[in-house]
Design a protein around this motif. Structure first.
Motif, short mmCIF file in Angstrom:
data_model
loop_
_atom_site.label_atom_id
_atom_site.label_comp_id
_atom_site.label_asym_id
_atom_site.label_seq_id
_atom_site.Cartn_x
_atom_site.Cartn_y
_atom_site.Cartn_z
N ILE A 19 0.81 -1.21 -0.07
CA ILE A 19 0.09 -0.14 0.14
C ILE A 19 0.81 1.28 0.08
O ILE A 19 0.50 2.44 -0.73
CB ILE A 19 -0.94 -0.07 1.35
N ALA A 20 1.89 1.22 0.55
CA ALA A 20 2.93 2.39 0.57
C ALA A 20 3.11 3.02 -0.53
O ALA A 20 3.00 4.28 -0.78
CB ALA A 20 4.00 2.12 1.36
N PRO A 21 3.57 2.21 -1.65
CA PRO A 21 3.96 3.00 -2.74
C PRO A 21 2.72 3.57 -3.62
O PRO A 21 2.76 4.63 -4.45
CB PRO A 21 4.60 1.81 -3.86
N VAL A 22 1.46 2.93 -3.45
CA VAL A 22 0.20 3.31 -3.93
C VAL A 22 -0.10 4.71 -3.35
O VAL A 22 -0.43 5.59 -4.06
CB VAL A 22 -1.02 2.48 -3.87
N ILE A 23 0.05 4.85 -2.17
CA ILE A 23 -0.36 6.06 -1.44
C ILE A 23 0.78 7.22 -1.90
O ILE A 23 0.39 8.37 -2.22
CB ILE A 23 0.03 5.93 0.12
N SER A 24 2.11 6.77 -1.92
CA SER A 24 2.90 7.73 -2.46
C SER A 24 2.85 8.35 -3.73
O SER A 24 2.98 9.48 -4.14
CB SER A 24 4.34 7.19 -2.03
N SER A 25 2.64 7.08 -4.70
CA SER A 25 2.10 7.56 -5.95
C SER A 25 0.74 8.51 -6.18
O SER A 25 0.84 9.67 -6.88
CB SER A 25 1.90 6.32 -6.97
N TYR A 26 0.04 8.28 -5.36
CA TYR A 26 -1.23 8.98 -5.30
C TYR A 26 -0.90 10.41 -4.76
O TYR A 26 -1.58 11.36 -5.42
CB TYR A 26 -2.53 8.25 -4.50
N ASN A 27 -0.37 10.50 -3.82
CA ASN A 27 0.13 11.62 -3.27
C ASN A 27 0.83 12.60 -4.29
O ASN A 27 0.63 13.93 -4.31
CB ASN A 27 0.81 11.50 -1.98
N SER A 159 0.58 4.57 -13.77
CA SER A 159 -0.71 4.48 -14.60
C SER A 159 -1.50 3.82 -14.23
O SER A 159 -2.87 4.01 -14.33
CB SER A 159 -0.09 4.21 -16.06
N ILE A 160 -1.30 2.80 -13.32
CA ILE A 160 -2.43 2.11 -12.82
C ILE A 160 -2.94 2.89 -11.71
O ILE A 160 -4.38 2.63 -11.56
CB ILE A 160 -1.69 0.67 -12.12
N VAL A 161 -2.38 3.38 -10.63
CA VAL A 161 -2.98 4.25 -9.66
C VAL A 161 -3.57 5.30 -10.55
O VAL A 161 -4.76 5.80 -9.86
CB VAL A 161 -1.76 4.86 -8.70
N ALA A 162 -3.22 6.03 -11.48
CA ALA A 162 -3.69 7.16 -12.22
C ALA A 162 -5.44 6.69 -12.76
O ALA A 162 -6.19 7.16 -12.64
CB ALA A 162 -3.01 7.77 -13.27
N SER A 163 -5.08 5.51 -13.23
CA SER A 163 -6.47 4.84 -13.76
C SER A 163 -7.43 4.60 -12.69
O SER A 163 -8.64 4.97 -12.71
CB SER A 163 -6.25 3.89 -14.66
N ILE A 164 -6.80 4.05 -11.41
CA ILE A 164 -7.97 3.79 -10.38
C ILE A 164 -8.50 4.94 -9.64
O ILE A 164 -9.83 5.00 -9.57
CB ILE A 164 -6.98 2.91 -9.48
N PHE A 165 -7.89 6.04 -9.78
CA PHE A 165 -8.02 7.26 -9.12
C PHE A 165 -8.56 8.40 -10.21
O PHE A 165 -8.84 9.55 -9.87
CB PHE A 165 -7.20 7.72 -8.18
#
Length: 191
Positions: A19-27, A159-165
């Motif tokens: 989860i930490a990389p997803v949160i970092s990428s999102y932020n 790109s995965i995080v970007a498409s999710i959010f």
């Protein structure tokens, strides 16, 4: 019991690692999105400054060039269009139209040497020139922020995080087709 606690801690550790990389990428995407919005707001602020200068410029020219009402009307109408623009493309088009109208106004001014020597006019022209420089810098800053943001959201795994959010690509501030042409200047107006 020790084995169960250890397994729970391992699962929690693995979840944190995932989860930490997803949160970092999102932020980081949110931060870049805000950077783009700030840069867009700076363009709006500079365009507003120019729009605020235009009525004074038009009034000053009007006192000297009463027969140039069409050019003055074009400047006023273009300014109104810029004020009503909502998207970055609408602002770019309206900005280009206003720049063209101002160019035509400056050609008219060449026919009135007494206007060019007027202190109020000269002061307005210095302010307008400074504002045009600010607008140009703001456009470049906006496009740099958009490039950084767009690059971030298309790179893997972002790109995965970007498409999710639902982070979507931003539009660049582009000049209209007419802005690429050199304006025609004709001093043979018969005056």
């Amino acid at each position: 019991m020790n084995k169960t606690l250890r397994n729970i801690l391992i699962v929690i550790g693995v979840l944190i690692l995932l989860i930490a990389p997803v949160i970092s990428s999102y932020n980081s995407m949110v931060a870049l999105d805000q950077k783009v919005k700030t840069a867009e707001s700076n363009i709006d602020s500079d365009l507003q400054r120019r729009s605020d200068l235009i009525p004074n410029l038009v009034e000053t020219v009007k006192g000297f060039a009463k027969q140039e009402q069409e050019v003055l009307a074009d400047v006023t109408n273009a300014r109104a269009k810029l004020g009503g623009a909502n998207t970055i493309n609408e602002r770019a088009n309206a900005d280009s139209e206003l720049s063209g109208a101002l160019s035509r106004l400056l050609v008219v001014v060449e026919s009135y040497p007494e206007l060019k020597s007027n202190e109020n006019f000269r002061s307005l022209m210095v302010q307008l020139e400074g504002t045009e420089n600010r607008i140009n810098i703001s456009r470049k800053d906006y496009n740099a922020a958009v490039a950084e943001y767009n690059s971030k959201i298309v790179k893997f795994p972002n790109s995965i995080v970007a498409s999710i959010f639902r982070f979507e690509e931003k539009e660049y501030y582009k000049a209209t087709e007419g802005a690429k042409e050199v304006p025609k200047v004709d001093f043979n107006t018969g005056k």
